[in-house]
Design a protein around this motif. Structure first.
Motif, mmCIF file in Angstrom:
data_model
loop_
_atom_site.group_PDB
_atom_site.id
_atom_site.type_symbol
_atom_site.label_atom_id
_atom_site.label_comp_id
_atom_site.label_asym_id
_atom_site.label_seq_id
_atom_site.Cartn_x
_atom_site.Cartn_y
_atom_site.Cartn_z
ATOM 1 N N ASP A 48 -11.595 -3.190 3.485
ATOM 2 C CA ASP A 48 -12.236 -3.225 2.627
ATOM 3 C C ASP A 48 -11.547 -3.385 1.276
ATOM 4 O O ASP A 48 -10.263 -2.399 1.873
ATOM 5 N N ALA A 50 -11.960 -2.130 -1.241
ATOM 6 C CA ALA A 50 -11.815 -1.041 -1.875
ATOM 7 C C ALA A 50 -11.247 0.261 -1.220
ATOM 8 O O ALA A 50 -10.464 0.881 -2.017
ATOM 9 N N THR A 51 -11.172 0.157 0.027
ATOM 10 C CA THR A 51 -10.807 1.214 0.779
ATOM 11 C C THR A 51 -9.465 0.954 0.932
ATOM 12 O O THR A 51 -8.236 1.860 0.822
ATOM 13 N N GLN A 53 -7.391 -0.123 -1.951
ATOM 14 C CA GLN A 53 -7.292 0.166 -2.897
ATOM 15 C C GLN A 53 -6.729 2.095 -3.261
ATOM 16 O O GLN A 53 -6.062 2.059 -3.600
ATOM 17 N N ALA A 54 -7.940 2.417 -2.020
ATOM 18 C CA ALA A 54 -8.004 4.096 -2.577
ATOM 19 C C ALA A 54 -6.246 4.226 -1.408
ATOM 20 O O ALA A 54 -5.572 5.616 -2.128
ATOM 21 N N THR A 92 -11.031 8.498 5.226
ATOM 22 C CA THR A 92 -11.431 7.260 4.714
ATOM 23 C C THR A 92 -11.622 6.176 6.175
ATOM 24 O O THR A 92 -12.297 5.844 6.118
#
Length: 112
Positions: A48, A50-51, A53-54, A92
């Motif tokens: 996704d 957010a993942t 971006q992390a 993650t």
């Protein structure tokens, strides 16, 4: 005056050639490397936003550390950085995602 024009043209041609060589020799910036690795990971497994971006931030830190000319990393430092990235990726991503990355040979590239 007649000789000045050919001299200026030659000077311009040589300076243009030198600039073209410099452009070819430019190393990619850490941001570019991190973006490429994030893109490759996203193509291999679904993550996704957010993942994604992390993971981009993780890869960015990796490349900034590796490309830092002011600090020369030892092999032990590089191994520790690799272990940290490995741990964060495992925390993650799911086991299935890790296995898929390993099967396509991308996982080792991402942690080193």
């Amino acid at each position: 005056m007649k000789k000045l024009l050919p001299i200026l043209m030659m000077l311009f041609a040589f300076s243009f050639g030198a600039n073209a060589q410099q452009a070819k020799e430019r190393k990619p910036f850490p941001e570019e490397k991190a973006k490429q690795e994030t893109f490759e990971l996203s193509k291999a497994v679904e993550v996704d936003g957010a993942t994604q971006q992390a993971l981009f931030q993780l890869f960015l830190k990796k490349h900034k550390d590796l490309d830092n000319e002011n600090v020369k990393l030892t092999e032990a430092d590089k191994q520790q950085l690799s272990s940290i990235i490995d741990a964060k990726l495992r925390a993650t991503l799911s086991d299935d995602q890790i296995q898929k990355l390993q099967s396509v040979g991308l996982y080792e590239k991402l942690i080193h």
